[in-house]
Design a protein around this motif. Sequence first.
Motif, PDB file in Angstrom:
ATOM      1  N   LEU A 109       0.856  -1.030  -0.003  1.00  0.00           N
ATOM      2  CA  LEU A 109      -0.070   0.116   0.035  1.00  0.00           C
ATOM      3  C   LEU A 109       0.945   1.281  -0.088  1.00  0.00           C
ATOM      4  CD1 LEU A 109      -2.714   1.422   0.267  1.00  0.00           C
ATOM      5  CD2 LEU A 109      -2.627   1.242   2.817  1.00  0.00           C
ATOM      6  N   PHE A 110       0.766   1.914  -1.150  1.00  0.00           N
ATOM      7  CA  PHE A 110       1.537   3.238  -1.373  1.00  0.00           C
ATOM      8  C   PHE A 110       0.561   4.410  -0.987  1.00  0.00           C
ATOM      9  CE2 PHE A 110       3.436   0.383  -4.127  1.00  0.00           C
ATOM     10  CZ  PHE A 110       4.695   0.293  -4.191  1.00  0.00           C
ATOM     11  N   ILE A 111       0.900   5.346  -0.291  1.00  0.00           N
ATOM     12  CA  ILE A 111       0.108   6.560   0.136  1.00  0.00           C
ATOM     13  C   ILE A 111       0.715   7.941   0.071  1.00  0.00           C
ATOM     14  CG2 ILE A 111      -1.455   7.758   1.602  1.00  0.00           C
ATOM     15  CD1 ILE A 111      -2.141   5.002   2.839  1.00  0.00           C
ATOM     16  N   ASP A 112       0.226   8.885  -0.829  1.00  0.00           N
ATOM     17  CA  ASP A 112       0.716  10.097  -0.891  1.00  0.00           C
ATOM     18  C   ASP A 112       0.110  10.810   0.268  1.00  0.00           C
ATOM     19  OD1 ASP A 112       1.276  12.706  -1.800  1.00  0.00           O
ATOM     20  OD2 ASP A 112       0.731  12.526  -3.777  1.00  0.00           O
ATOM     21  N   PHE A 113       0.771  11.327   1.211  1.00  0.00           N
ATOM     22  CA  PHE A 113       0.240  12.265   2.190  1.00  0.00           C
ATOM     23  C   PHE A 113       0.467  13.498   2.060  1.00  0.00           C
ATOM     24  CE2 PHE A 113       1.349   8.046   4.555  1.00  0.00           C
ATOM     25  CZ  PHE A 113       0.035   7.823   4.966  1.00  0.00           C
ATOM     26  N   THR A 114       1.238  14.069   1.147  1.00  0.00           N
ATOM     27  CA  THR A 114       1.757  15.303   1.059  1.00  0.00           C
ATOM     28  C   THR A 114       1.030  16.093  -0.147  1.00  0.00           C
ATOM     29  OG1 THR A 114       3.631  14.858  -0.136  1.00  0.00           O
ATOM     30  CG2 THR A 114       3.801  14.763   2.218  1.00  0.00           C
ATOM     31  N   HIS A 115       0.797  15.443  -1.304  1.00  0.00           N
ATOM     32  CA  HIS A 115       0.496  16.367  -2.426  1.00  0.00           C
ATOM     33  C   HIS A 115      -1.093  16.163  -2.731  1.00  0.00           C
ATOM     34  CE1 HIS A 115       4.940  16.327  -2.547  1.00  0.00           C
ATOM     35  NE2 HIS A 115       4.677  17.539  -2.908  1.00  0.00           N
TER      36      HIS A 115
END
Length: 218
Positions: A109-115
């Motif tokens: 599971l990859f998560i982009d928390f910033t963009h």
Amino acid sequence: MTPHSGTFGSAGERLLQNHLGSAERAAGFYGRQVQPQLTPQMREFIRQQNMVFISTADAGGECDASFRAGPPGFVVDLDQRTLTYPEYRGNGVLASAGNVTENPHMGLLFIDFTHHHIGLHVNGRALLRTDEEQRRTYPRLPVDTAPGRRPDLWVHLVVEEAYVHCSKHIPHLEPAQRPPLSPDSRPKDAEYFVAPRPPAPPSQAPVPVPARHYGHAG
């Protein structure tokens, strides 16, 4: 969510969908979002990520969740059906890699928390390869994901399905430099969640008995 009988979704998923009345919505999700391989957009997304959460289970189904991090692209998309990432020498337990030797099923599971605040699930079958084996087959693998360290193994994942994790409830995190920690600011890692071991009791060595000297009668 795993492929089942040639279609996406497990028997348990479909049972609950029918019970809760979400089968039609789920069918729409399977039909549009769940892909049997990585799309170009997914591959570009993975190249930008510096962390991933991983899930494995042993032969008996006992689960383990873990976390890996590195510079962007440390998880390498070799092609639309294959991902790989390095395993370095850590605490020596090798829980995730050990599970793979018994049960190849793995979820990432990859998560982009910033963009864009979006996530990507990638499920497939994993196997372990030595650094030499993997570089012989893929000579362009990065060599600096952990400066000064060489991987013990590479986890090689053959993708079976990939799909979006929606942005709702993904928190926003701001990138920042990791602040230095003083020795007294928190417990050591090994003692953070368990009490420190009590000091060993002093040695109970036997007290030496002085030697007795006997004189001769005159």
